[in-house]
Design an enzyme around this catalytic site. Structure first.
Site, short mmCIF file in Angstrom:
data_model
loop_
_atom_site.label_atom_id
_atom_site.label_comp_id
_atom_site.label_asym_id
_atom_site.label_seq_id
_atom_site.Cartn_x
_atom_site.Cartn_y
_atom_site.Cartn_z
N HIS A 62 -16.92 -69.12 -66.45
CA HIS A 62 -16.93 -68.95 -68.03
C HIS A 62 -17.99 -68.05 -68.49
O HIS A 62 -18.88 -67.91 -68.03
CB HIS A 62 -16.39 -70.07 -68.86
N HIS A 64 -20.32 -68.65 -70.85
CA HIS A 64 -21.49 -69.28 -71.71
C HIS A 64 -22.76 -68.68 -70.90
O HIS A 64 -22.72 -68.67 -69.62
CB HIS A 64 -21.23 -70.65 -71.66
N ASP A 66 -25.72 -70.29 -70.37
CA ASP A 66 -26.01 -71.17 -69.17
C ASP A 66 -25.38 -71.11 -67.87
O ASP A 66 -25.87 -71.58 -67.16
CB ASP A 66 -26.08 -72.63 -69.81
N HIS A 67 -24.24 -70.50 -67.93
CA HIS A 67 -23.68 -70.01 -66.60
C HIS A 67 -23.70 -68.76 -66.12
O HIS A 67 -23.23 -68.66 -64.79
CB HIS A 67 -21.86 -70.74 -66.79
N HIS A 120 -12.30 -75.35 -72.71
CA HIS A 120 -13.62 -75.32 -73.23
C HIS A 120 -13.96 -73.87 -73.75
O HIS A 120 -14.59 -73.76 -74.73
CB HIS A 120 -14.51 -75.65 -71.78
N ASP A 137 -17.29 -76.15 -66.87
CA ASP A 137 -17.40 -77.01 -67.69
C ASP A 137 -16.10 -77.72 -68.42
O ASP A 137 -15.89 -78.10 -69.20
CB ASP A 137 -18.27 -76.50 -69.08
N HIS A 175 -22.62 -79.63 -64.99
CA HIS A 175 -23.70 -80.27 -65.43
C HIS A 175 -23.81 -81.75 -64.92
O HIS A 175 -22.88 -82.27 -64.46
CB HIS A 175 -23.55 -80.48 -67.09
#
Length: 264
Positions: A62, A64, A66-67, A120, A137, A175
Site C-alpha cells: 500500500h 503509506h 513507512d512502507h 486500511h 497493515d 509492524h
C-alpha cells in the site's frame, strides 16, 4: 517456478520504531532477493551489502510512506522491478496488480498470488504464496490495521479472505504490534486460553530481542479478535461495550475496531 516443497526463506529487516521490511531469498540463487514494503532504503542497503545480495524485486502492499519511502532510492541504485497495488499512487512506476493477478519474480524463481484487501487503505493488496502471506497493515498478529480509507464491511471481507487460507500459512505483517494487540485481545476475550499462552510466548520473544513474527493463520484464528467477530464470546463483549444488540458480524467488527481505536 519453484515448488512449495521447501519453506520460503524470509528475514526481517527492522526499520523506524516498529516496522518490518521482509527480505525474501530466491529459490534458485539465495543472493537474489526481494523486499516487501521498504519504507526506508538504508536498512535494506546495509543488509544487501553485508550479505553480498542483489535486490531484484520490490513488493509494495500500500502507499503509506513507512512502507514505500525507500522504494525510489532502491530502484535508482539496483534497478529492481517494483510490484504494487493497481489502485494506489506509488513513488515510482510499478507493475500494477489487483486481486487474482500474480506477481512473477522470475529472477527469484518465485510467484505470488495477489489478494485485494481494502480497509486500511482503499487499494491495499497482499501477496500469498509458498506458504507465506505478506499482508502489510491489513492484518497484524492479534490485530488489524486502522480503517483510514476503507469501511468495516471491506476490512471484515479482507480478514475473512485471510481466514480462508491454509492454517499453517506464515503471516508476515508490517509492524511489531503483537504485545499491544494482545493486551486488547485479553480485554475482549479474557477467558481465551490461547491468548494467555500467546502473551507468554510473545513476551519471551520480545524480552530476548526477537520478533514475534511470523505468526500463522491458524494462530490468528484462535487469538485475533478481528478474525473472531462471529464468535459468541467476542460478540457478547462487543455488545456489552456498545450497550445494545449487534445483529451482524460487520456490526460486531465495527464495534471492536472503534473500541481498539481508543484502547490504552
Amino acid at each position: 517456478i519453484a515448488a512449495n516443497s521447501r519453506m520460503l526463506d524470509v528475514t526481517p529487516i527492522a526499520a523506524f520504531q516498529d516496522n518490518y521490511i521482509w527480505l525474501i531469498r530466491g529459490a534458485r540463487d539465495p543472493r537474489a532477493v526481494a523486499v516487501v514494503d521498504p519504507g526506508d532504503a538504508g536498512p535494506v542497503q546495509s543488509a544487501l551489502a553485508a550479505n553480498g545480495m542483489k535486490l531484484c524485486a520490490i513488493l509494495a502492499t500500500h502507499h503509506h510512506a513507512d512502507h514505500v519511502g525507500g522504494v525510489a532510492a532502491l530502484v535508482a541504485e539496483t534497478g529492481a522491478a517494483v510490484f504494487g497495488p493497481a489502485r494506489e499512487r506509488l513513488p515510482v512506476e510499478v507493475t500494477r496488480l489487483a486481486g487474482g493477478d500474480r506477481a512473477r519474480l522470475d529472477a527469484l524463481g518465485l510467484e505470488f498470488e495477489v489478494l485485494d484487501v481494502p480497509g486500511h487503505t482503499a487499494g491495499h493488496i497482499a501477496y500469498h504464496g509458498h506458504g507465506a502471506l505478506f499482508c502489510g497493515d491489513t492484518l497484524f498478529s492479534a490485530g488489524c490495521g486502522r480503517l483510514f480509507e476503507g469501511t468495516p464491511e471491506q476490512m471484515l471481507a479482507s480478514l475473512d479472505a485471510f481466514a480462508g487460507l491454509p492454517e499453517p500459512t506464515r503471516v508476515f505483517c508490517g509492524h511489531e504490534y503483537t504485545l499491544a494487540n494482545l493486551r486488547f485481545a485479553m480485554a475482549v476475550e479474557s477467558g481465551n486460553a490461547d491468548i494467555v499462552d500467546y502473551v507468554r510466548k510473545a513476551s519471551a520473544l520480545r524480552a530476548s530481542g526477537r520478533p514475534t513474527l511470523p505468526s500463522t493463520i491458524g494462530l490468528e484464528k484462535r487469538v485475533n479478535p478481528f478474525l473472531r467477530s462471529r464468535h459468541e464470546n467476542v460478540k457478547l463483549s462487543a455488545e456489552r461495550r456498545a450497550g445494545r444488540v449487534l445483529p451482524t458480524p460487520v456490526a460486531v467488527f465495527a464495534e471492536i475496531r472503534s473500541w481498539k481505536d481508543t484502547f490504552r
